[in-house]
Write a protein that holds these residues in place. Structure first.
Motif, short mmCIF file in Angstrom:
data_model
loop_
_atom_site.label_atom_id
_atom_site.label_comp_id
_atom_site.label_asym_id
_atom_site.label_seq_id
_atom_site.Cartn_x
_atom_site.Cartn_y
_atom_site.Cartn_z
N HIS A 47 1.02 -1.16 -0.57
CA HIS A 47 -0.24 -0.18 -0.12
C HIS A 47 0.66 0.87 0.10
CE1 HIS A 47 -3.28 2.86 1.55
NE2 HIS A 47 -2.30 3.23 2.26
N TYR A 48 0.58 2.07 -1.06
CA TYR A 48 1.17 3.68 -0.61
C TYR A 48 0.05 4.69 -1.01
CZ TYR A 48 3.96 7.69 -1.45
OH TYR A 48 5.02 8.98 -1.62
N SER A 49 -0.21 5.53 -0.53
CA SER A 49 -0.95 6.96 -0.88
C SER A 49 -0.17 8.33 -0.31
CB SER A 49 -2.31 6.09 -0.44
OG SER A 49 -1.93 6.59 1.33
N MET A 50 -0.57 9.71 -0.63
CA MET A 50 -0.42 10.17 -0.21
C MET A 50 -1.29 11.09 -0.89
SD MET A 50 3.74 12.46 -0.82
CE MET A 50 2.61 12.96 -2.44
N ASP A 51 -1.42 12.28 0.55
CA ASP A 51 -2.26 13.02 0.65
C ASP A 51 -1.41 14.37 0.46
OD1 ASP A 51 -4.53 15.02 0.00
OD2 ASP A 51 -5.36 14.33 2.54
N PHE A 52 -1.17 15.11 -0.71
CA PHE A 52 0.20 15.93 0.28
C PHE A 52 -0.89 17.31 0.36
CE2 PHE A 52 3.44 19.24 -0.77
CZ PHE A 52 4.15 18.80 0.10
N ARG A 53 -1.05 17.66 1.59
CA ARG A 53 -1.95 19.49 1.69
C ARG A 53 -0.94 18.90 3.20
NH1 ARG A 53 -7.32 18.71 3.60
NH2 ARG A 53 -7.21 16.06 3.35
N LEU A 54 -1.73 20.45 3.79
CA LEU A 54 -1.47 20.73 5.40
C LEU A 54 -2.18 19.60 5.97
CD1 LEU A 54 -0.48 22.82 7.04
CD2 LEU A 54 -2.05 23.82 7.48
N HIS A 55 -1.30 18.65 7.24
CA HIS A 55 -2.08 18.50 7.53
C HIS A 55 -3.00 16.55 6.92
CE1 HIS A 55 -2.96 21.72 10.32
NE2 HIS A 55 -2.03 20.72 11.04
N GLY A 56 -2.04 16.60 5.77
CA GLY A 56 -2.74 15.30 5.24
C GLY A 56 -1.67 14.06 5.46
N HIS A 57 -1.86 13.07 4.73
CA HIS A 57 -1.71 12.17 5.28
C HIS A 57 -0.58 11.06 4.08
CE1 HIS A 57 -3.21 12.08 9.54
NE2 HIS A 57 -3.75 11.84 8.90
N GLU A 58 0.23 10.32 4.35
CA GLU A 58 1.18 9.39 3.76
C GLU A 58 1.24 8.50 4.36
OE1 GLU A 58 5.24 9.11 1.05
OE2 GLU A 58 4.86 11.30 2.29
N SER A 59 0.84 7.10 3.40
CA SER A 59 1.45 5.79 3.94
C SER A 59 1.90 5.07 3.25
CB SER A 59 -0.39 5.22 4.26
OG SER A 59 -1.50 6.20 5.16
N HIS A 60 2.84 4.21 4.08
CA HIS A 60 3.74 3.08 3.59
C HIS A 60 3.50 1.87 4.16
CE1 HIS A 60 7.70 2.18 1.32
NE2 HIS A 60 6.76 1.71 0.72
N HIS A 61 3.01 0.75 2.83
CA HIS A 61 3.45 -0.70 3.78
C HIS A 61 3.97 -1.82 2.99
CE1 HIS A 61 -1.02 0.53 5.99
NE2 HIS A 61 -0.85 1.40 6.42
N VAL A 62 4.41 -2.51 4.14
CA VAL A 62 5.52 -3.49 3.25
C VAL A 62 5.38 -4.85 4.30
CG1 VAL A 62 8.14 -3.74 2.69
CG2 VAL A 62 7.57 -1.23 2.60
#
Length: 156
Positions: A47-62
């Motif tokens: 899983h990889y996701s990124m919401d590049f904004r103030l208080h946004g989240h980035e997740s990386h699962h391996v």
């Protein structure tokens, strides 16, 4: 149960890139570009996701072949277009939180492009400590960023 003190450390990495601060910043801000240069375990990423904004989240699962499950969760706290990114992230393996970090990245214009300054402050939890591995991994990622930026500059 005995108390294991939290350990703290930090490191600074500087890189010079022959492209504008906006171009380097964009490589951090674009989810597709960021995954391409920052993912050192692409074959195991689930899983990889990124919401590049103030208080946004980035997740990386391996999920590794040996059964270990690593999770990295980030939150962006400051974004100054073309100038600075500040985020915090934690790393856990098999549900055990290993560390929490605060990272500041600055993009400074130079006569030849950009000097990027990456500063990470880490809190290691419950006896975990991997400073040299973390430093080496971060340096390798920033080297891949340099290759990505060079390839993009050569294409133009």
């Amino acid at each position: 149960m005995s108390h294991v003190p939290t350990a703290h450390t930090d490191f600074v990495i500087e890189r010079e890139y022959a492209v504008s601060p906006q171009t380097v910043f964009a490589a951090w801000a674009d989810p597709t570009a960021k995954k391409r240069w920052s993912d050192c375990h692409e074959e195991y990423t689930t899983h990889y996701s990124m919401d590049f904004r103030l208080h946004g989240h980035e997740s990386h699962h391996v999920d590794y072949p040996d059964g270990r499950r690593q999770r990295i969760e980030k939150v962006f706290f400051d974004i100054a277009q073309g100038q600075r990114i500040v985020f915090a992230y934690d790393i856990s393996v098999d549900g055990r939180k290993l560390s929490v970090s605060l990272v500041t990245i600055e993009f400074l214009p130079t006569s030849h492009g950009t000097r990027m300054r990456y500063v990470e402050q880490l809190a290691y939890l419950d006896g975990h400590e991997d400073r040299e591995v973390r430093l080496r991994g971060t340096e390798e990622g920033l080297d891949r960023l340099g290759l990505e930026l060079s390839a993009g500059a050569a294409a133009h």
